[in-house]
Design a protein around this motif. Structure first.
Motif, PDB file in Angstrom:
ATOM      1  N   ASP A  64       9.361   5.676   5.598  1.00 31.85           N
ATOM      2  CA  ASP A  64       8.127   6.100   6.257  1.00 31.85           C
ATOM      3  C   ASP A  64       7.077   4.998   6.320  1.00 31.85           C
ATOM      4  O   ASP A  64       5.923   5.256   6.647  1.00 31.85           O
ATOM      5  CB  ASP A  64       7.540   7.318   5.552  1.00 31.85           C
ATOM      6  N   LYS A  65       7.419   3.756   5.961  1.00 33.87           N
ATOM      7  CA  LYS A  65       6.427   2.687   5.960  1.00 33.87           C
ATOM      8  C   LYS A  65       6.961   1.450   6.675  1.00 33.87           C
ATOM      9  O   LYS A  65       8.125   1.085   6.548  1.00 33.87           O
ATOM     10  CB  LYS A  65       6.028   2.319   4.526  1.00 33.87           C
ATOM     11  N   GLN A  95      11.272  -1.209   9.050  1.00 31.20           N
ATOM     12  CA  GLN A  95      11.060   0.143   8.541  1.00 31.20           C
ATOM     13  C   GLN A  95      12.428   0.721   8.213  1.00 31.20           C
ATOM     14  O   GLN A  95      13.213   1.021   9.111  1.00 31.20           O
ATOM     15  CB  GLN A  95      10.336   1.044   9.541  1.00 31.20           C
ATOM     16  N   TYR A 107      -0.902  -5.810  13.676  1.00 27.17           N
ATOM     17  CA  TYR A 107      -0.308  -4.968  12.632  1.00 27.17           C
ATOM     18  C   TYR A 107      -1.430  -4.166  11.967  1.00 27.17           C
ATOM     19  O   TYR A 107      -2.447  -4.732  11.530  1.00 27.17           O
ATOM     20  CB  TYR A 107       0.405  -5.853  11.614  1.00 27.17           C
ATOM     21  N   PRO A 109      -1.721  -1.869   8.921  1.00 29.09           N
ATOM     22  CA  PRO A 109      -1.067  -1.335   7.729  1.00 29.09           C
ATOM     23  C   PRO A 109      -1.490   0.083   7.385  1.00 29.09           C
ATOM     24  O   PRO A 109      -0.665   0.904   6.970  1.00 29.09           O
ATOM     25  CB  PRO A 109      -1.485  -2.323   6.624  1.00 29.09           C
ATOM     26  N   GLU A 110      -2.774   0.390   7.573  1.00 32.00           N
ATOM     27  CA  GLU A 110      -3.231   1.723   7.219  1.00 32.00           C
ATOM     28  C   GLU A 110      -2.653   2.775   8.152  1.00 32.00           C
ATOM     29  O   GLU A 110      -2.337   3.898   7.728  1.00 32.00           O
ATOM     30  CB  GLU A 110      -4.762   1.762   7.241  1.00 32.00           C
ATOM     31  N   ASN A 112       0.111   2.351   9.719  1.00 33.28           N
ATOM     32  CA  ASN A 112       1.563   2.197   9.665  1.00 33.28           C
ATOM     33  C   ASN A 112       2.141   2.005  11.073  1.00 33.28           C
ATOM     34  O   ASN A 112       3.151   2.613  11.438  1.00 33.28           O
ATOM     35  CB  ASN A 112       2.200   3.421   8.997  1.00 33.28           C
ATOM     36  N   SER A 113       1.501   1.179  11.877  1.00 34.60           N
ATOM     37  CA  SER A 113       1.926   0.980  13.266  1.00 34.60           C
ATOM     38  C   SER A 113       1.699  -0.470  13.660  1.00 34.60           C
ATOM     39  O   SER A 113       1.054  -1.234  12.927  1.00 34.60           O
ATOM     40  CB  SER A 113       1.160   1.911  14.201  1.00 34.60           C
ATOM     41  N   GLY A 139       4.826   3.994  13.170  1.00 38.62           N
ATOM     42  CA  GLY A 139       5.753   4.154  12.058  1.00 38.62           C
ATOM     43  C   GLY A 139       5.693   5.519  11.426  1.00 38.62           C
ATOM     44  O   GLY A 139       6.679   5.978  10.845  1.00 38.62           O
ATOM     45  N   GLY A 140       4.534   6.195  11.496  1.00 36.40           N
ATOM     46  CA  GLY A 140       4.444   7.530  10.931  1.00 36.40           C
ATOM     47  C   GLY A 140       5.283   8.523  11.715  1.00 36.40           C
ATOM     48  O   GLY A 140       6.049   9.307  11.150  1.00 36.40           O
TER      49      GLY A 140
END
Length: 725
Positions: A64-65, A95, A107, A109-110, A112-113, A139-140
């Motif tokens: 998931d990350k 991922q 990017y 990070p918070e 996740n995308s 990514g979520g």
């Protein structure tokens, strides 16, 4: 004031001197450090790989990350409302098992995308590869949007055997499906599919296409056009659920539901479908059925009628437009390579080349094409009277050859023919002797003839050379018909025509087997088996045949009918015949004999010839068109000539015996010949139905009387007489 001035001056001078001393001290210290650095022997190693960012104590295989695995440079812009990293050069993200590559990216990070740009690649193991110019990845939700651009003009998704190409692709990692909405193409090792909308799952190998779908088979070249299609890239099976057209070199399929195996060219069509077969002359044979099984490899199609009447079942229909023929039934099949059709379950054959349609019904009906070599029109047309008179004197092709203007090489009559078994050792002596005789004969003809005969002698000498080189000749047999020791020369018929100029022509053959019956307006008939052959224009009625025309009935053990331009011109009863004609009430004209031949003109009986054990009962018509006597005659031969449907001449010979009875004195037993029966209940009939005449048997019901008639093994000519109805 003056007393204080010298102290200030002294203080300033002291400060200046102190600062200068400090500078000198710093300079001396710096020079000392340089000397010490020169004396240092330790060298720092240069970096061997790019510095990678690390996250302490983080599981980098989290599904998931999204992790940043590599970048040549990383920059975090200040004052952003959320963390944003700008990475460039050999950028790699991961991922779980999915790796993503690009030239640069934003990017988050918070969130996740990421947004990736330039030479974008997505890889998952060795099963999925996606190439694009831009990637927007959440990514979520595990969803990606890929688009084309300067670095890659198309978005391409690949697995080991499939390539999907489009300009924009959405991909959901959760269900492992990618889809496009603005047009795309999917290609595997068998087919190329294009559509406006399409989706594909590399995991399940399933694809679905919508709107302007076109499938092109790269192996056979046929094309499929539809609006919706499901396709399996593993099995190469296309599932059809809407109106679809499949076009091949010789076949066209129209259907709305079914499965088509594009690798084996087998199709199972589960809705009302049609297959059009075209031959080299572009004649079309159409097969239609509620469901069809199609095998392109064997070129065999099977059509069925639904048994579920809730589906509104309709019969199988096969239509041959070139021969103006339609075959219907509950089941049917057509072999396109052999041009054979077969139908069961109440089949009906309708032949409509003439004004009045001919209907043929039986338990089983088969049709096929027979190829015969015929003379072209230029040679088949009638010869002049002078030419016919000249050719009439010839009795053999040899005589024709002798009378021709050209000289021909004559092969000896006793020359060994191909296809005969002979031991090569014993055969060779005769063979070489005959070869020498041929060479001597060749020297006697003119030079043009010698040139024309060179190919013949060359072939014979080649065979002689083969015989000479063969070892162990005494054990070799020449048995194959394919071994041509002497090439076949021109085959001439009695008109002097060379058979090499004959051309192939297709002829229709139809077989009706089991309780067969035919009906048209001028003639009807029944028989256990009927065979129609177009090439000799014959209709053969076998086992218990009966034929009706107007008020006449003919039956026997066998009936052969000859057609001329689809009209009857002769009917033969070669074994046993019985003819009857209804006159009035219980009176019938009757005639029987061992052999019977009837001749027709314009569908009317013109002449009747009867041979052997001739028996007849007839009622001659008086001048006032009444009947008042009955005649019973027996003889060996009989001829009857008809004119305007009335008796013109009647001849018995050589000996005749007979009796004449006044009609009012005739007993019932004297009214009928032995074996007479009036089969009117078996006669196919028609009635007015809806807006047209319709044959009662057209719907396929078998009358009980007809069924019982064929169950009885007694020939029609020998059946026990029953009271006429």
């Amino acid at each position: 004031m003056l007393s204080k001035t010298p102290k200030l001056i002294v203080f300033l001078l002291a400060a200046i001197m102190l600062s200068g001393g400090i500078s000198v001290m710093d300079s001396l210290y710096a020079q000392q450090r340089k000397k010490e650095e020169k004396k240092e022997s330790f060298n720092r190693p240069a970096p061997t790989q790019p510095i990678k960012p690390t996250i302490p104590d983080a599981n980098r295989y989290q599904e998931d990350k999204v992790f940043l695995e590599n970048a040549d440079s990383l920059f975090r812009p200040p004052m952003d409302y959320e963390e944003k990293q700008i990475v460039k050069g050999s950028v790699v993200f991961r991922q779980g098992g999915m790796w993503m590559y690009c030239d640069s990216a934003y990017y988050f990070p918070e969130r996740n995308s990421l947004d990736a740009f330039g030479h974008v690649e997505m890889r998952q193991g060795d099963t999925l590869f996606v190439y694009a110019d831009k990637l927007f990845y959440d990514g979520g939700a595990r969803k990606a949007i890929l688009t084309a651009g300067p670095s890659r003009p198309d978005v391409t998704l690949k697995d080991p055997k499939v390539t999907l190409t489009t300009d924009s692709l959405d991909y959901d990692m959760n269900i492992e499906i990618g889809w496009y909405t603005r047009g795309g193409k999917l290609q595997d090792d068998i087919n190329v599919l294009t559509s406006t909308y399409g989706e594909y799952s590399p995991a399940t190998k399933l694809a679905r296409f919508e709107d302007d779908v076109v499938l092109v088979n790269t192996k056979d070249g046929y094309k499929m056009y539809t609006e919706e299609l499901d396709y399996n890239t593993g099995t190469h099976i296309a599932t059809i659920d809407t109106e679809t057209r499949i076009e091949g070199a010789n076949d066209t399929i129209l259907t709305t539901a079914g499965r088509y195996n594009t690798q084996t060219d087998n199709a199972i069509l589960t809705a009302r479908s049609t297959i059009l077969h075209r031959d080299s002359s572009m004649n079309v044979v159409t097969l239609e059925g509620d469901s069809i099984i199609y095998d392109k490899a064997t070129r065999l199609s099977r059509a069925y009628m639904f048994r579920d009447y809730a589906k509104n079942p309709q019969p199988m229909v096969l239509t041959d437009t070139a021969r103006k023929m339609t075959l219907i039934g509950g089941y049917g099949e057509y072999n396109d390579s052999l041009r054979r059709a077969y139908s069961t379950e109440y089949p009906l054959l309708m032949e409509y080349s003439q004004k009045d349609t001919l209907f043929l019904r039986a338990d089983t009906i088969l049709t096929s094409i027979r190829v015969e070599y015929v003379w072209p029109d230029s040679l088949a047309k009638a010869l002049s009277a002078e030419t016919r008179a000249r050719l009439k004197k010839y009795t053999s092709p040899e005589e024709i050859a002798d009378d021709m203007d050209i000289e021909m090489l004559r092969i000896p009559a006793n020359f060994n023919k191909p296809g005969h078994a002979a031991k090569l050792l014993g055969f060779s002596e005769v063979f070489f002797k005959q070869l020498e005789d041929l060479k001597k004969e060749q020297g006697k003809v003119s030079k043009p003839a010698q040139e024309a005969n060179k190919p013949v002698l060359a072939s014979v000498e080649t065979m002689a050379d083969t015989v000479t080189k063969t070892e162990g000749g005494s054990d070799i047999l020449v048995e194959s018909d394919s071994v041509a020791l002497i090439p076949a020369g021109p085959r001439l018929d009695k008109l002097g025509r060379d058979s090499t100029y004959m051309v192939p022509k297709d002829y229709h053959v139809a077989r009706a087997i089991g309780r067969a019956r035919f009906f048209r307006q001028d003639m009807q008939g029944v028989a256990d088996t009927m065979i129609y052959q177009e090439y000799d224009s014959m209709l053969y009625l076998i086992r218990k045949p009966i034929v009706w025309s107007d008020q006449k009935q003919v039956y026997g053990d066998k009936i052969n009918v000859h057609f001329n331009d689809s009209t009857v011109d002769r009917a033969d009863l070669p074994e046993k015949g019985f003819m009857a004609e209804y006159i009035d009430e219980d009176f019938y004209n009757q005639l029987s004999g061992k052999k019977m031949t009837a001749y027709f003109e314009n569908d009317e009986l013109r002449r009747l010839e009867v041979e052997g054990n001739v028996e007849t009962i007839f009622l001659p018509m008086e001048n006032d068109s009444t009947y008042n006597k009955l005649v019973n005659v027996e003889s060996s031969f009989l001829t009857i000539d008809m004119k305007d449907r009335t008796l013109d001449k009647l001849k018995f010979w050589p000996e005749t015996t007979g009796t004449l009875y006044p009609l009012f004195l005739v007993k019932r037993a004297q009214q009928y010949l032995p074996g007479f029966q009036w089969f009117e209940p078996l006669r196919p009939k028609r009635e007015w139905y809806g807006d047209r005449w319709k044959w009662m048997d057209e719907l396929g019901e078998v009358p009980e009387e007809l069924d019982n008639y064929f169950k009885d093994d007694t020939p029609a000519s020998k059946m026990k007489m029953q009271s006429p109805q």
